[in-house]
Design an enzyme around this catalytic site. Structure first.
Site, PDB file in Angstrom:
ATOM      1  N   ARG A  16      23.047 -28.789  32.080  1.00 25.90           N
ATOM      2  CA  ARG A  16      22.371 -28.756  30.684  1.00 25.90           C
ATOM      3  C   ARG A  16      23.284 -29.681  29.568  1.00 25.90           C
ATOM      4  O   ARG A  16      22.448 -29.443  28.494  1.00 25.90           O
ATOM      5  CB  ARG A  16      21.711 -27.634  30.330  1.00 25.90           C
ATOM      6  N   ASP A  17      24.321 -29.716  30.055  1.00 22.45           N
ATOM      7  CA  ASP A  17      25.236 -30.480  29.042  1.00 22.45           C
ATOM      8  C   ASP A  17      26.246 -31.595  29.274  1.00 22.45           C
ATOM      9  O   ASP A  17      27.159 -31.816  29.099  1.00 22.45           O
ATOM     10  CB  ASP A  17      26.112 -29.637  28.312  1.00 22.45           C
TER      11      ASP A  17
END
Length: 185
Positions: free
Chosen positions: A89-90
């Protein structure tokens, strides 16, 4: 969520997936005053983001061999996570560290999650690397949920690949249409 994700990676150490060696090594975790303290391996050459910044200043492109090696290493790291049903997610260039042997190590699992399907959340990622499906909810400021999946990681990694190929920083600008509220990127 970071500790849960890191435990899943640590528990999988016996498996010899090639992508595992491109994930930052976790040496230990302790808790102090309700805070998790994570001890990770030292990675000597900083982040890909900083490395590409130096290349920009020197007006030197990344060599083809380095580009193809790092592209493969990053892809293997992400494939490894996805096979464990971990969504990072990053994914972004500051989260790829460069070892003294000039290999990649993916780090920063602070907003990662474990899921084999699309996840609904209120926050995810960093804007220049964020997948398009996340933009609209991000800019509504009304608590709307953002949907992310393994595909979101892949999109974000494509921005990292673009950064390596061009040695440019990803730019992010938004124009909001006042009548419809649509976001144009």
């Amino acid at each position: 969520m970071e500790i849960v994700t890191l435990r899943k990676i640590k528990a999988d150490e016996e498996k010899k997936h090639i992508g595992r060696k491109f994930i930052i090594e976790i040496l230990g975790v302790s808790k102090k005053d309700h805070m998790d303290c994570i001890v990770m391996e030292y990675v000597a050459n900083g982040s890909l983001y900083d490395y590409l910044g130096q290349k920009r200043e020197q007006q030197q492109p990344l060599g083809n061999d380095q580009f193809f090696n790092w592209t493969q290493q990053g892809a293997l790291a992400i494939q490894y996570l996805h096979e464990l049903d971990i969504i990072h997610r990053d994914i972004k260039s500051p989260n790829f560290l460069i070892t003294d042997k000039h290999n990649f190590k993916l780090c920063d699992f602070g907003i990662s999650c474990i899921s084999d399907k699309t996840v609904t959340t209120t926050y995810t990622g960093s804007l220049p690397w964020m997948a398009p499906e996340s933009f609209e909810a991000f800019f509504k400021y009304d608590g709307s949920k953002i949907k992310v999946s393994k595909r979101s990681d892949i999109y974000s990694y494509s921005v990292v690949i673009w950064e390596m190929w061009t040695c440019q920083k990803p730019e992010f600008s938004v124009k909001v249409d006042g009548m419809s509220g649509k976001i144009f990127i």
